[in-house]
Design an enzyme around this catalytic site. Sequence first.
Site, short mmCIF file in Angstrom:
data_model
loop_
_atom_site.label_atom_id
_atom_site.label_comp_id
_atom_site.label_asym_id
_atom_site.label_seq_id
_atom_site.Cartn_x
_atom_site.Cartn_y
_atom_site.Cartn_z
N SER A 73 0.84 -1.20 0.00
CA SER A 73 0.00 0.00 0.00
C SER A 73 0.88 1.26 0.00
O SER A 73 1.67 1.45 -0.91
CB SER A 73 -0.98 -0.04 1.18
OG SER A 73 -1.96 0.98 1.06
N ASP A 121 -9.44 -4.36 -5.84
CA ASP A 121 -8.86 -3.15 -5.23
C ASP A 121 -9.19 -1.97 -6.14
O ASP A 121 -8.88 -2.01 -7.33
CB ASP A 121 -7.35 -3.32 -5.10
CG ASP A 121 -6.65 -2.12 -4.46
OD1 ASP A 121 -7.30 -1.08 -4.22
OD2 ASP A 121 -5.44 -2.23 -4.20
N HIS A 155 -7.83 -4.73 -1.46
CA HIS A 155 -6.59 -4.02 -1.15
C HIS A 155 -5.94 -4.63 0.09
O HIS A 155 -6.57 -4.78 1.13
CB HIS A 155 -6.89 -2.54 -0.91
CG HIS A 155 -5.66 -1.71 -0.73
ND1 HIS A 155 -4.80 -1.43 -1.78
CD2 HIS A 155 -5.12 -1.10 0.37
CE1 HIS A 155 -3.81 -0.68 -1.33
NE2 HIS A 155 -3.98 -0.48 -0.04
#
Length: 327
Positions: free
Chosen positions: A166, A272, A302
């Site tokens: 991320s 995502d 995600h």
Amino acid sequence: MSEPSPIADPYAYLNIVNNPDGSITRDLSNFPCTAATPDPSPLNPAVSKDLPVNQLKSTWLRLYLPSSAVNEGNVSSQKLPIVVYYHGGGFILCSVDMQLFHDFCSEVARDLNAIVVSPSYRLAPEHRLPAAYDDGVEALDWIKTSDDEWIKSHADFSNVFLMGTSAGGNLAYNVGLRSVDSVSDLSPLQIRGLILHHPFFGGEERSESEIRLMNDQVCPPIVTDVMWDLSLPVGVDRDHEYSNPTVGDGSEKLEKIGRLRWKVMMIGGEDDPMIDLQKDVAKLMKKKGVEVVEHYTGGHVHGAEIRDPSKRKTLFLSIKNFIFSVL
């Protein structure tokens, strides 16, 4: 009481409150942390310890070594690749010692048979970008000059991989861009590749996947908008180079990554909202002459492998094959 909806109130979903001085108050009760595990145990995939990096910035790192390297009096002289892993959290949340990241890094060390260096970095909005990038680069300098026994005995300085999840994937990407201009300064460290795990990218125009997953319950655009508002330099929008690497046909430094023959692994989940931009960044890197291995998984949200340990085995096998293809 039900959890707050990310769509209805992203601030409540993130457990943050804006303060008048520009800082935020974080409720970290949903992010349990854990101590390092310095003593070998059959139950631990890796041993770990915490070490300071820059005391003025209060930055530090957690170092992981596969338990197999120290169990049963093993004094193997085998040198292991170094994986520098930057944690996620939208640049505004989380820490190195968060249980989810600790467990993930421990398994990375074991399954990839690598030393994992997981550095902390200063969080926004108290320290807006590029502060995190500065700290990410400083961690490489720490490795280079470290006199830590695990580093000296086990680290293969000629095989370094920058990895992150991320925001950490964004960080690994930008630390990589910065590092192309300091290859000689980093010596004897040699970066061989970037492993971008669900990297945190964004832009002003909504992508098709963001529109399709507008009501995503994990990381919808309304939540990532807040994260970018709090982490980008004051006065810029999401088409800044920090958040959107595709703007202006990308950084000229990508061509240097290609010339250095660093390989990149782009990892994403089809559920995502950021998946389309991740694919666009991979396409851009290929256009610039970078060798990119793409690994996208249907049904994955995600950060899926961080949240669900059962999803890690396939991921780690793919990463291991990627690393072996570079060594």
